[in-house]
Design a protein around this motif. Structure first.
Motif, short mmCIF file in Angstrom:
data_model
loop_
_atom_site.label_atom_id
_atom_site.label_comp_id
_atom_site.label_asym_id
_atom_site.label_seq_id
_atom_site.Cartn_x
_atom_site.Cartn_y
_atom_site.Cartn_z
N LEU A 157 -4.14 -2.58 -4.01
CA LEU A 157 -3.40 -3.79 -4.35
C LEU A 157 -1.93 -3.47 -4.60
O LEU A 157 -1.04 -4.16 -4.12
CB LEU A 157 -3.98 -4.43 -5.61
N VAL A 158 -1.68 -2.41 -5.35
CA VAL A 158 -0.30 -2.02 -5.64
C VAL A 158 0.40 -1.63 -4.33
O VAL A 158 1.53 -2.06 -4.06
CB VAL A 158 -0.25 -0.87 -6.66
N VAL A 159 -0.31 -0.86 -3.49
CA VAL A 159 0.28 -0.47 -2.20
C VAL A 159 0.65 -1.73 -1.40
O VAL A 159 1.74 -1.82 -0.84
CB VAL A 159 -0.71 0.40 -1.39
N SER A 160 -0.25 -2.70 -1.37
CA SER A 160 0.02 -3.90 -0.58
C SER A 160 1.24 -4.64 -1.14
O SER A 160 2.07 -5.15 -0.39
CB SER A 160 -1.20 -4.81 -0.54
N LEU A 161 1.36 -4.69 -2.47
CA LEU A 161 2.53 -5.36 -3.07
C LEU A 161 3.82 -4.65 -2.68
O LEU A 161 4.82 -5.29 -2.33
CB LEU A 161 2.40 -5.39 -4.59
N VAL A 162 3.78 -3.33 -2.72
CA VAL A 162 5.00 -2.57 -2.38
C VAL A 162 5.36 -2.80 -0.92
O VAL A 162 6.52 -3.03 -0.58
CB VAL A 162 4.79 -1.07 -2.67
N VAL A 163 4.35 -2.79 -0.04
CA VAL A 163 4.63 -3.01 1.38
C VAL A 163 5.24 -4.38 1.61
O VAL A 163 6.17 -4.55 2.40
CB VAL A 163 3.34 -2.84 2.22
N ILE A 164 4.74 -5.39 0.89
CA ILE A 164 5.30 -6.73 1.06
C ILE A 164 6.74 -6.78 0.52
O ILE A 164 7.61 -7.44 1.07
CB ILE A 164 4.42 -7.78 0.34
N ALA A 165 6.97 -6.05 -0.57
CA ALA A 165 8.27 -6.13 -1.23
C ALA A 165 9.37 -5.39 -0.48
O ALA A 165 10.52 -5.80 -0.49
CB ALA A 165 8.17 -5.58 -2.66
N VAL A 166 9.02 -4.30 0.19
CA VAL A 166 10.06 -3.53 0.89
C VAL A 166 10.34 -4.19 2.24
O VAL A 166 9.43 -4.35 3.04
CB VAL A 166 9.59 -2.07 1.10
N PRO A 167 11.59 -4.59 2.50
CA PRO A 167 11.89 -5.28 3.75
C PRO A 167 11.58 -4.40 4.96
O PRO A 167 11.67 -3.16 4.90
CB PRO A 167 13.40 -5.54 3.67
N THR A 168 11.25 -5.06 6.06
CA THR A 168 10.85 -4.36 7.28
C THR A 168 11.89 -3.32 7.71
O THR A 168 11.54 -2.22 8.11
CB THR A 168 10.66 -5.37 8.42
N PHE A 169 13.18 -3.70 7.61
CA PHE A 169 14.17 -2.76 8.11
C PHE A 169 14.23 -1.49 7.26
O PHE A 169 14.53 -0.41 7.77
CB PHE A 169 15.56 -3.42 8.25
N VAL A 170 13.91 -1.61 5.98
CA VAL A 170 13.88 -0.41 5.14
C VAL A 170 12.69 0.46 5.52
O VAL A 170 12.81 1.67 5.70
CB VAL A 170 13.82 -0.79 3.64
N ILE A 171 11.52 -0.18 5.69
CA ILE A 171 10.33 0.58 6.12
C ILE A 171 10.66 1.28 7.43
O ILE A 171 10.34 2.45 7.64
CB ILE A 171 9.11 -0.35 6.31
#
Lengths: 316, 580, 308
Positions: free
Chosen positions: C133-147
């Protein structure tokens, strides 16, 4: 039919005649303090670590956005090329970017644009979406049919693409308000759809019929009974949307179609950092980290609020 | 009463020693861990079932009856755990047994017929597939042979045209048909014990009876022991030879069914026997006539309270309501006559019951009475005034005089409103009194429904179903109406609470001269509250008479069927057992 | 079933016209005159400008332009860019690349999202679940261009596991990292949706009945929990294909992919109206087609729909 045989271990048995079981039939529990649904949700919320973590992040970001001078005395737009890509030094904890601007100061000042766009867009979208969605859901009929088609149309155009297109229209006058307007135009259908669903699930409840039978008019039933009971999903969606609007602003600024270069924006700073990623990753890391942390704060808050407002989490 | 006989394809009854218990539960404790601590749902329960025997656990919701039954096959929901005691099934200890033991036991030796046929079949699989699964999992049959067996089992459970029906999905089945499919699943592997958890409480009464008769015939022939779980004492006594009465997690009384009905010992059982509507034979008397306080529970005494010469308050003439249903091709509509030429009159101060099964149109009549729905044809006169002729103002003041009480106490109060706001709302809408006067009135109303004044600071989610229903009664009374339309007002409540509300309604009628239009599917309740009865079937009134007449001399076949369907209607508690 | 599909098709028609009209309106009210911009600093003679305007129907009323344009689309004539290249050629080059990328992203988010979501839903409240759950929240929060940058930096530049950018070499290997970046946020949503859905179905009455029949736990989970849980997930995945293709602007920029996003971005910056309109119209068609496929899948998964 003969009297059936009664086995010894099935003989008539009764527990001790304990009279107080009877006194208790359906008495009101007067020991606990009364609690409305919101109080209940609050009790539930404050027991969640996720809520406190996200609240702390949001509080910090908002304070930074309103009073950046509390955190730095350096001007984010004061840049000297001789400082280009310098590593952290005293007074400049994050070092300098390619243009020689102080990264720490820019990270601090970047909060303002993000929070402003996020909050203003959310307010706009929530008011617009909730009013339209509530009317469509409650009165049904042609307005509802129209709304369904209109939201279908908006959903058919990818959000980023639409925002990019319209921002290109505003090329000459880009500022926080045009960004808010553009995100708002394409953001309201989602809240309208959520509100419509919530209103439709409440409007046929017996307590609405009871209110009508008492003589309450339809608008009164909508405002006094239906809307308060539809607020929970709207609040949750709005909180999460706030985070996604911040991401959207950063994406637009990243593409050079968001805020003008005069406004410090994390998205634009990340875009600029792209070239120097190999020589000094810190330039990218700090604005990107601040952006991610801010969005994470709002999304976690939405999650915590959703769980606290979940009817299944309530007593009885 | 005729027993259903079915041709069974494997009739060899298992050879068992009928004198050693099949199931022996001793001193069982079951607890749930919640946020607020550990809740002991079952405490020190004992239960014995012999092979082929029918046993019933009776109790209200929250009594632990389902928890006890589910702990036998280790299907406790959530955090439920057996914490002490023993469960011996066929000589094997099940407390602490491993998962494999239970997978082997379920279906094959202990079957389950669950409560709600609407939610217990997976909507995405065909009925036949779901029955076949039970055969395959227990190694009975597979492949082509299994499909043949599925059809046989469904036919055996009383499903007509079973082979074709097996290819349909649950949503194409009515509630009764689904329940038959669930019975087929429960008995598919010929278990020694069948747990029937309120197997028919979600169905119409006449369907209920047919299915229970069928189930009884089937298990008799197969020699299957049945554990009924029910809230209905009448049903339990009619279907089981041994009763176990549970209250708040404990077994308060157990023994032979007839003995418990005739001579209950524990105060709770006594009260249950006294309150069971299916066992009551007379109208409840008002507190005044009883000379008791209003808050006390009913007593069964003889007497007739209604004087015939009361004036007419409501006259319904040739009421018809047609709904347009969407369906067929594009834009095509189908007409559905929900109410078909219904006429009746209600006299002031009396109770008129409108009885019928789901789809009979009784609730539509209620909504038209409340002026929430416009009739297609026909007229309603209220004190001689045609409701249709009312202008906006007339309609507004009409609202004060007719008030509703609904079935579901969890849906009829706005969860956002405190009890005070809920009760004050009608007064505010109609501009009754100032703030102080309104608060005084709220206190009065709470007192009338026997709730402490402190309740007004609370919110609906803090109250029980019965308490909420009393609030609903108080809200209906706030504007001092003449008529209260009770739409299944007690159907969702536990027996004791139901009796409490019925007594309250009855007392209020005597005190305030109220007129009730009582909409219900439950003829048993009708006998306790109504003066006159109209029986509805598919939109029409098929029989209308005084309550005593309907019960003693029903003229229509349908009415007789309904009366027959009351569980326990055939039991003569105080006399000799009836001839089988 | 036929009626259900017919209704969905009928509903798609206003969406198509509404969306294309909206796009057409947005594009042709873009500031600046593309015809004048064409000449650059030298400018364009009035006669040439008029000729160009009539060639692109820009001298006609807005709605007429729109209808003429739609006529072109339906006859396979997408027009030419102001610089003279046929738009059809651009489409034929860009769409296959982005389609490949989006499908890879969709497969990634579907397989991993559903898998992880199922495991989390089965273990709700346990450490594994909370971590995901925490991983999913972080993935949603970090913008695509940063990832995108972070993955590119570590996987491509530092560890040399995968190519840093795509360029002209479009293959599974080069597209793998961009696809993961593109599908990352949706992966998190699929995970969360599956998890909630699985957990709800686990406590459903019919699952308890299935257990009571004597089915083993794996069978109960696969036959009764998973299939029912997939219904909302499939809906999400279908409507996501359109967003993935339209949202590839950022990803394609980072990994230097000359697909729909890159071409569109250039066209928007240059105000090249025929290109923008053609590309977005095809995107809308992809979106509508994907949704119709979802409707079919939906009917296959949920028999109740077939008779609605």
């Amino acid at each position: 039919m003969p009297e059936p045989l009664v086995r010894q271990d099935q003989a008539h048995f009764f527990a001790s005649l304990d009279e107080d079981v009877l006194a208790a039939v359906d008495a009101v529990d007067e020991t606990e303090a009364p609690a409305s649904m919101w109080q209940d949700a609050w009790r539930n919320l404050r027991a969640r670590p996720l809520f406190w973590v996200s609240a702390a992040i949001i509080l910090l970001v908002v304070v930074v956005a309103i009073f950046p001078k509390l955190f730095t005395s350096v001007d984010p737009n004061y840049c000297e090329l001789q400082n280009s890509l310098k590593r952290p030094a005293s007074g400049h904890p994050f070092g300098f970017d390619f243009q020689g601007c102080d990264i720490y100061a820019r990270t601090i000042y970047g909060a303002r644009a993000s929070v402003a766009v996020g909050v203003l867009t959310t307010i706009l979208v929530t008011i617009l979406g909730a009013v339209i969605g509530a009317i469509a859901g409650f009165y049904a009929g042609w307005f509802d049919a129209l709304l369904s088609r209109v939201t279908d149309i908006f959903f058919a155009i990818p959000f980023v693409l639409a925002a990019v297109l319209v921002m290109a229209m505003f090329r000459a006058h880009r500022n926080i308000f045009t960004v808010v307007l553009v995100l708002g135009i394409f953001g309201w259908p989602q809240i309208a759809r959520i509100t419509r669903g919530a209103v439709m699930s409440v409007k046929n409840a017996d307590f609405i019929t009871a209110a009508k039978a008492l003589g309450a008019s339809r608008p009164a039933a909508l405002v006094r009974h239906v809307m308060p009971n539809s607020l929970a999903p709207i609040i949750v969606t709005a909180t999460v949307s706030l985070g996604t609007f911040i991401v959207a602003e950063a994406t637009l600024s990243f593409l050079g179609l968001g805020l003008p270069p005069s406004v410090v924006s994390w998205g634009a700073d990340v875009a600029k950092a792209q070239q120097q990623l190999r020589s000094y990753p810190g330039i990218l890391f700090y604005p990107a980290g601040a952006l991610a942390l801010t969005v994470l704060g709002f999304i976690m808050m939405g999650d915590a609020v959703r769980d606290a407002l979940d009817p299944k989490a309530r007593k009885r | 009463m005729s027993r259903t006989t079915v041709e069974l394809t494997d009739t060899q009854a298992p050879l068992v020693d009928r004198n050693s218990p099949l199931l022996q539960v001793r001193n069982l404790d079951v607890s749930f861990t919640t946020a607020t601590g550990v809740v002991n749902a079952v405490r020190g329960a004992d239960l014995t079932i012999y092979p082929g025997q029918a046993v019933a656990i009776v109790g209200e919701s929250g009594s632990g009856k389902s928890t006890l039954a589910h702990s036998i096959i280790n299907l406790l929901p959530g955090t439920g755990r057996v914490t002490a005691g023993s469960i011996l099934f066929d000589g094997r200890e099940l407390v602490g047994a491993d998962k494999k033991t239970f997978v082997g036991l379920r279906g094959k030796e202990i079957g389950l017929v669950p409560q709600d046929p609407m939610t217990n079949l997976n909507p995405v699989w065909k009925i036949g597939y779901q029955v076949k699964e039970a055969l395959k999992a227990n190694g009975i049959a597979s492949g082509r042979a299994a499909m043949t067996r599925v059809a046989e089992l469904l036919a055996e459970a009383g499903l007509p045209d079973a082979a074709r029906r097996a290819n349909q999905y649950p949503h194409e089945f009515s509630g009764g048909m689904r329940q038959r499919a669930l019975i087929a699943i429960g008995l598919a592997a010929r278990p020694k014990l069948l747990i029937a958890d309120e197997p028919t409480s979600a169905l119409d009464v006449t369907v209920q009876r047919k299915i229970l008769d069928h189930l009884e015939g089937l298990t008799d022939q197969l020699g299957t022991a049945v554990l009924f779980i029910t809230h209905d004492l009448g049903l339990a006594a009619e279907r089981a030879e041994h009763l176990v009465v549970m209250y708040r997690g404990q077994v308060v009384e157990s023994g032979p069914a007839r003995k418990i009905l005739a001579d209950p010992q524990h105060p709770y059982t006594k009260r249950l026997v006294a309150s069971a509507p299916s066992l009551a034979s007379r109208r409840i008397q008002s507190a005044k006539e009883r000379g008791e306080r209003a808050t006390e529970l009913l007593a069964i005494t003889h007497g007739d309270g209604v004087s015939p010469a009361r004036q007419e308050l409501i006259r319904v003439e040739h009421l018809t309501k047609v709904f347009e249903l969407r369906g067929g091709g594009a834009g095509a509509t189908k007409e559905f006559k929900a109410v078909d030429d219904v006429s009746f009159t209600v006299r002031r101060g009396t109770t008129m019951a409108l009885v019928g099964e789901s789809g009979s149109g009784k609730s539509t009549v209620a909504n038209i009475m409340l002026n929430l729905l416009q009739p297609t044809e026909g007229k309603i006169y209220f004190e001689g005034t045609d409701l249709h002729s009312l202008d906006r103002k007339g309609e507004f003041s009409f609202r004060r005089r007719v008030q509703p009480i609904f079935q579901n106490p969890y849906g009829s109060l706005d969860p956002m409103y405190s009890i005070f706001r809920t009760l004050e709302e009608p007064l505010r809408i109609h501009h009754v009194g100032d703030k102080k006067a309104r608060e005084k009135r709220v206190r009065e109303l709470l007192d009338m429904v026997a709730l402490p004044a402190s309740t007004m600071r609370r919110f609906p989610n803090e109250l029980s179903g019965g308490q909420r229903q009393r609030i609903a009664v108080a809200r209906a009374l706030a504007l001092e109406p003449d008529v209260i339309v009770c739409d299944e007002a007690v159907s969702a409540l536990d027996v004791l609470v139901q009796a409490q509300i019925l007594t309250l309604l009855n007392d209020l009628q005597a005190e305030l001269g109220l007129t009730y239009l009582f909409i219900t599917h439950d003829l048993a309740v009708v006998r306790q509250i109504a003066d006159e009865v109209s029986v509805m079937q598919s939109g029409r009134i098929v029989e209308a008479a005084t309550t005593d007449e309907v019960f003693d001399n029903p003229r229509e076949e349908y009415t007789r069927e309904l009366l027959n369907a009351i569980p326990g209607a055939h039991l003569d508690v105080f006399g000799a057992p009836p001839a089988a | 079933m036929a009626r259900y599909l017919g209704r969905r098709l009928l509903q798609a028609i206003p969406v198509f016209f509404g969306a294309t009209l909206l796009i057409y309106f947005m594009v042709f009210s873009l500031p600046g005159d593309p015809v004048l911009a064409l000449g650059g600093d030298k400018g364009v003679s009035d006669a040439l400008a008029a000729q160009l305007r009539s060639k692109y129907n820009l001298d006609k009323p807005f709605l007429v332009q729109y209808v003429l344009y739609l006529k072109g689309i339906f006859t396979g004539n997408f027009g030419v860019t102001f610089s003279g290249r046929p738009v059809g050629e651009l489409l034929a080059h860009a769409y296959p690349i982005t389609f490949k990328l989006a499908i890879m992203a969709l497969v990634f988010e579907g397989v991993f999202g559903i898998g992880a979501g199922l495991l989390a839903g089965l273990r709700k409240g346990k450490l594994f679940d909370s971590t995901l759950l925490v991983v999913s929240l972080v993935v949603i929060a970090v913008p695509t261009f940063v990832i995108g940058f972070v993955l590119q930096f570590f996987v491509g530049v530092k560890w040399h596991l995968l190519p840093v950018s795509v360029g002209s070499d479009v293959s599974f290997r080069t597209l793998l990292m961009p696809a993961i970046v593109l599908g990352a946020v949706s992966f998190a949503y699929v995970l969360r949706l599956t998890r909630t859905s699985v957990f709800e179905n686990l406590t459903a009455d019919f699952v308890r009945t299935a257990t009571a029949k004597g089915l083993s736990r794996p069978r109960v989970v696969m036959v009764h929990v998973l299939r029912n849980s997939l219904i909302p997930v499939v809906t999400f995945l279908g409507s996501d294909l359109g967003s993935l293709m339209g949202g590839a602007i950022v990803t394609e920029g980072i990994f230097n992919i000359s697909g729909v996003g890159g071409t569109l971005y250039q066209a928007i910056r240059q105000g090249s109206a025929p290109t923008i309109v053609s590309f977005t119209t095809i995107l809308v068609i992809v979106f509508i087609a994907a949704n119709l496929i979802v409707d079919l899948l939906y009917a296959a998964l949920d028999p109740r729909i077939r008779y609605a």
